[in-house]
Design a protein around this motif. Structure first.
Motif, PDB file in Angstrom:
ATOM      1  N   ARG A   1      -9.408   1.826   3.624  1.00 13.37           N
ATOM      2  CA  ARG A   1      -8.203   2.664   3.470  1.00 13.37           C
ATOM      3  C   ARG A   1      -8.497   3.960   2.731  1.00 13.37           C
ATOM      4  NH1 ARG A   1      -2.851   1.246   4.221  1.00 13.37           N
ATOM      5  NH2 ARG A   1      -2.704   3.504   4.237  1.00 13.37           N
ATOM      6  N   HIS A   2      -9.577   3.977   1.930  1.00 11.80           N
ATOM      7  CA  HIS A   2      -9.924   5.174   1.166  1.00 11.80           C
ATOM      8  C   HIS A   2     -10.857   6.133   1.922  1.00 11.80           C
ATOM      9  CE1 HIS A   2      -8.173   2.984  -2.210  1.00 11.80           C
ATOM     10  NE2 HIS A   2      -8.255   4.081  -2.924  1.00 11.80           N
TER      11      HIS A   2
ATOM     12  N   LEU B   1      -3.578  -6.694  -3.802  1.00 12.29           N
ATOM     13  CA  LEU B   1      -3.992  -6.872  -2.411  1.00 12.29           C
ATOM     14  C   LEU B   1      -4.622  -8.253  -2.215  1.00 12.29           C
ATOM     15  CD1 LEU B   1      -4.462  -5.661   0.409  1.00 12.29           C
ATOM     16  CD2 LEU B   1      -6.573  -4.643  -0.482  1.00 12.29           C
TER      17      LEU B   1
ATOM     18  N   MET C   1       0.832  -1.211   0.000  1.00  9.08           N
ATOM     19  CA  MET C   1       0.000   0.000   0.000  1.00  9.08           C
ATOM     20  C   MET C   1       0.866   1.261   0.000  1.00  9.08           C
ATOM     21  SD  MET C   1      -3.055  -1.093  -0.329  1.00  9.08           S
ATOM     22  CE  MET C   1      -4.017   0.403  -0.031  1.00  9.08           C
TER      23      MET C   1
ATOM     24  N   ALA D   1     -10.186  -8.179   0.716  1.00  4.68           N
ATOM     25  CA  ALA D   1      -9.577  -7.183  -0.172  1.00  4.68           C
ATOM     26  C   ALA D   1     -10.533  -6.031  -0.438  1.00  4.68           C
ATOM     27  CB  ALA D   1      -9.161  -7.836  -1.485  1.00  4.68           C
ATOM     28  N   SER D   2     -11.808  -6.331  -0.695  1.00 10.19           N
ATOM     29  CA  SER D   2     -12.774  -5.274  -0.984  1.00 10.19           C
ATOM     30  C   SER D   2     -12.971  -4.366   0.224  1.00 10.19           C
ATOM     31  CB  SER D   2     -14.112  -5.885  -1.406  1.00 10.19           C
ATOM     32  OG  SER D   2     -13.982  -6.589  -2.622  1.00 10.19           O
TER      33      SER D   2
ATOM     34  N   HIS E   1      -8.478   0.618 -10.312  1.00 10.72           N
ATOM     35  CA  HIS E   1      -8.503   0.219  -8.908  1.00 10.72           C
ATOM     36  C   HIS E   1      -8.569  -1.295  -8.765  1.00 10.72           C
ATOM     37  CE1 HIS E   1      -9.638   4.185  -6.703  1.00 10.72           C
ATOM     38  NE2 HIS E   1      -8.819   4.403  -7.712  1.00 10.72           N
TER      39      HIS E   1
ATOM     40  N   TRP F   1      -9.640  -2.351   1.141  1.00 13.79           N
ATOM     41  CA  TRP F   1      -9.394  -1.297   0.156  1.00 13.79           C
ATOM     42  C   TRP F   1     -10.306  -0.099   0.394  1.00 13.79           C
ATOM     43  CZ3 TRP F   1      -5.752  -0.415  -3.447  1.00 13.79           C
ATOM     44  CH2 TRP F   1      -6.008   0.552  -4.425  1.00 13.79           C
TER      45      TRP F   1
ATOM     46  N   LYS G   1      -5.179  -2.733  -8.924  1.00 13.47           N
ATOM     47  CA  LYS G   1      -4.431  -2.558  -7.676  1.00 13.47           C
ATOM     48  C   LYS G   1      -4.976  -3.470  -6.579  1.00 13.47           C
ATOM     49  CE  LYS G   1      -3.181   2.216  -8.758  1.00 13.47           C
ATOM     50  NZ  LYS G   1      -3.366   3.652  -8.428  1.00 13.47           N
ATOM     51  N   ARG G   2      -6.295  -3.666  -6.563  1.00 13.26           N
ATOM     52  CA  ARG G   2      -6.885  -4.557  -5.559  1.00 13.26           C
ATOM     53  C   ARG G   2      -6.533  -6.016  -5.830  1.00 13.26           C
ATOM     54  NH1 ARG G   2     -12.950  -3.189  -5.517  1.00 13.26           N
ATOM     55  NH2 ARG G   2     -12.457  -1.979  -7.384  1.00 13.26           N
TER      56      ARG G   2
END
Length: 745
Positions: A583-584, A731, A529, A576-577, A724, A580, A727-728
């Motif tokens: 974190r946003h 993760l 991250m 992961a969902s 995104h 993610w 990127k996920r």
């Protein structure tokens, strides 16, 4: 560095021709293709060609030849016509006499020097500018040594220009000392001309006529003449230490033997057809047999017998596949590795996902590929130390190698380093890709896609020094149960695959995450991250990395494990969902949530304020109330969940769902519902403009492509969702690595 005279050339073409040619160029003093395109269009405008284009093609050449076969002081049609020439000279680094519109002594000297540098000064003596030289002037090709350009290669380039420029389809090639696609094709033209092919027949293609002709022109010790000149040129262009010569002496013989040994040809010391072919075209002599192959078909006992009968020792097979319906046997099948080993063959693994364009390659995707490949290799039973060949299966231009492929392989290397480097990194792709990835230190051996001879990354590039497998032709071999389609590969011996494997991992349900793995998982996710701009301390976001991991992975592990087992859904998809999205979460999300609260808690009878939302993405998984309703309604109707059907048009129902997804436990359950809904194409929802396709039901053996789709659909569609999801995916693969360790203990 900016050049003032180039800037003046740019200003000239903009001022005089900008409105006539449909383009202007930036006046920055830098020579680039846009400037050459503009000058080409300006020339076409002067010749009366319409419409104008960037290409100095057959029409431009024919028109110029018919009207001005020789441009000089006496034939120059106008001052602006001359200024086009002068501007191009400055862009090429020659003196254009101030772009004054006069073909005077300085311009004449510059043109004379240009032709000398091209190697055509003897063919076109004097200072006349001829059409083919004009065409070469309006390119980005250099006619002087550039960087580490080889003097021998430049000598060859000039020789080719001088000897063949008079032929109809031969045009001036660069003389910069570097091998290239144009230079490679020019050598094929030269061979065809020397074989007696007429203009229009000679085409620069390594076809049957060219091959038949070369079989009649073996050169060997003591040979002299044009065929030795061409053969020594081919050797030099393939980075062999040999002079450009017309005499086949002992030094040429030594270079030939070294090349034959390197390329795994019969070491004869002669310039035979197989050697000609390997020097001229990436796939070489396609009648050769190879000790290796790769394919998309399961190796059975009968097929293994076919391969062994063909002298094949090493078999390349794919670790994963994008789809379980297309090419169902592409990935390694259950029991297949044991069959390969039992039949005395060895297997080298290949990892490939979409990979058909540059956009598929970037650092984050490389991290995902590294983790996914390790997970898959361990699942199949490949032991530590095995080399995995990561595929770049498209014609990557050199700039795309720099901008996309190299960062991608850096991601792969970083991923494997975090995991303790259980496997070696190999690269599959065109010659230039393989060589550059190796030079950057990101691979240990190359699997070269030489069948794709027309790739810009193959034509004009030498076989990589670290090649392990060289893919040259597709063949169907065997019969009956032993019939199989394979790509035949030459093997160098740098990689020999594996013939001993650990027991394959069964596809089993997820379990609770082992607590002793928490520190390593926290470290790995945090490193990733941070690499994509999310500092572990949270930065401008509401929560730290540790808090997000605790909430979405550790604290609710029982709930996530239960959901995983109930729906055959990998825990990593839920984790992961949620991680993610958490974190946003930032202050802007909090502000919108307050507006939603205000909308639903206004006094009775008061209409909602204008532009105030009734819904927002909220909670740890950032879920809209409407999205939760649609997902739960779908799953309840499907019979996989229980609850009350709600109405997305009813404010009370939306508010109730919105408040529920603020609860962490309910939010994680809703993530699972959204994934099931997404796999079913989001029926009843706001689908993408083209509609979402229905995937197969979520399963523990979902492919990378299916996982990507689920992660992308969670967010929506469009460029941002695609980015995104990529990127996920990284993760997901990191989380999956640790979940996999836990469930296989």
């Amino acid at each position: 560095m900016a050049d003032e005279m180039v800037r003046r050339a740019q200003r000239f073409v903009n001022d005089v021709y900008g409105s006539r040619i449909g383009m202007t160029v930036e006046e920055d003093g830098l020579t680039k293709w846009e400037v050459m395109y503009a000058l080409t269009r300006a020339l076409q405008s002067e010749l009366g060609i319409s419409p104008v284009s960037n290409s100095f093609g057959p029409t431009t050449l024919a028109t110029l030849t018919a009207r001005y076969p020789k441009l000089n002081f006496g034939t120059m049609p106008s001052a602006d016509f001359c200024r086009i020439i002068q501007s191009a000279l400055y862009c090429k680094g020659y003196d254009g006499d101030g772009i004054n519109g006069a073909y005077g002594p300085r311009v004449q000297a510059a043109v004379t020097k240009l032709k000398e540098d091209m190697g055509v000064g003897t063919v076109f003596p004097g200072s006349d500018l001829t059409p083919k030289v004009f065409k070469g002037l309006l390119t980005m090709d250099a006619y002087v040594p550039v960087g580490s350009g080889s003097a021998t290669v430049r000598e060859i380039q000039q020789w080719l220009n001088g000897r063949y420029i008079g032929r109809r389809d031969f045009f001036v090639i660069p003389c910069d000392g570097h091998h290239s696609r144009d230079v490679a094709k020019s050598v094929l033209f030269a061979i065809q001309y020397e074989l007696g092919m007429a203009d229009g027949t000679a085409n620069g293609v390594f076809g049957p006529g060219t091959q038949a002709g070369l079989k009649q022109h073996t050169v060997s010790l003591g040979s002299t003449g044009i065929w030795v000149w061409l053969f020594s040129a081919a050797l030099a262009l393939n980075k062999r230490p040999v002079d450009f010569t017309g005499t086949f002496d002992s030094s040429v013989g030594s270079a030939v033997r070294a090349f034959q040994s390197f390329a795994k040809l019969a070491v004869t010391g002669d310039g035979d057809f197989a050697t000609w072919a390997s020097l001229l075209i990436s796939y070489g002599d396609q009648t050769r047999g190879g000790e290796a192959c790769d394919g998309v078909t399961k190796i059975t006992d009968a097929r293994a017998a076919t391969l062994k009968a063909q002298g094949i020792k090493y078999v390349g097979r794919y670790l994963t596949a994008l789809s379980t319906s297309t090419l169902p046997e592409k990935p390694i099948q259950p029991g297949e590795l044991q069959t390969i080993a039992a039949n005395g063959l060895r297997c080298f693994p290949i990892y490939q996902t979409v990979g058909r364009d540059a956009d598929s390659f970037k650092y984050a995707a490389g991290r995902a590929a590294g983790d996914a490949a390790v997970n898959a290799a361990q699942h199949h039973g490949f032991k530590n130390g095995t080399r995995i060949f990561f595929a770049v299966d498209f014609d990557a231009l050199d700039g795309e190698v720099t901008s996309n492929v190299l960062p991608h392989f850096k991601g792969i290397v970083d991923s494997l380093a975090v995991l303790g480097n259980p496997y070696l990194v190999g690269v599959y792709g065109p010659r230039n890709v393989c060589s550059r990835v190796a030079a950057a230190g990101y691979s240990t051996a190359s699997f070269v896609s030489d069948m794709s001879s027309g790739f810009s990354g193959n034509l004009g590039y030498a076989l990589p020094e670290d090649w392990a497998y060289d893919q040259i032709v597709t063949r169907t071999i065997g019969s009956g149960d032993g019939r199989i389609d394979v790509d035949v590969d030459i093997a160098s011996g740098r990689d020999t695959g594996q013939n001993s494997f650990d027991p394959p991992r069964d596809v089993v349900p997820d379990t609770r995450l082992a607590t002793d793995l928490y520190p390593a998982l926290e470290l790995d996710v945090g490193k990733y991250m941070e690499s994509i701009g999310f500092p572990n301390n949270g930065g401008t976001r509401n929560f730290t990395h540790w808090k997000c991991l605790q909430t979405t992975v550790w604290d609710h592990d029982d709930v996530i494990t239960e959901l995983s087992n109930r729906y055959s859904m990998r825990k990593s998809l839920i984790q992961a969902s949620a991680y993610w999205e958490m974190r946003h979460w930032d202050a802007a999300d909090d502000a919108v949530d307050l507006l939603v609260e205000g909308y639903h808690n206004r006094p009775p009878g008061v209409p909602p304020p204008a532009n105030v939302p009734r819904d927002s993405s909220t909670g740890i998984a950032q879920i809209f109330g409407v999205t939760a309703i649609r997902a739960w309604n779908h799953c309840i109707a499907k019979g996989v969940a229980t609850g009350t059907i709600r109405d997305t048009a009813d404010d009370d129902d939306v508010y109730a769902a919105w408040r529920q997804v603020k609860d962490e436990d309910y939010a994680l359950r809703t993530v699972a519902m959204i994934h099931i809904w997404g796999a079913d194409g989001k029926p009843g929802g706001q689908n993408s403009p083209d509609g979402e396709t229905v995937l197969r039901p979520i399963a523990w053996d979902y492919t990378d492509w299916e996982i990507f789709q689920i992660l992308r659909r969670y967010q929506g569609w469009g460029a941002e969702a695609e980015e995104h999801a990529g990127k996920r995916m990284v993760l997901y693969q990191i989380l999956e690595n640790y979940n996999s360790i836990s469930r296989h203990r």
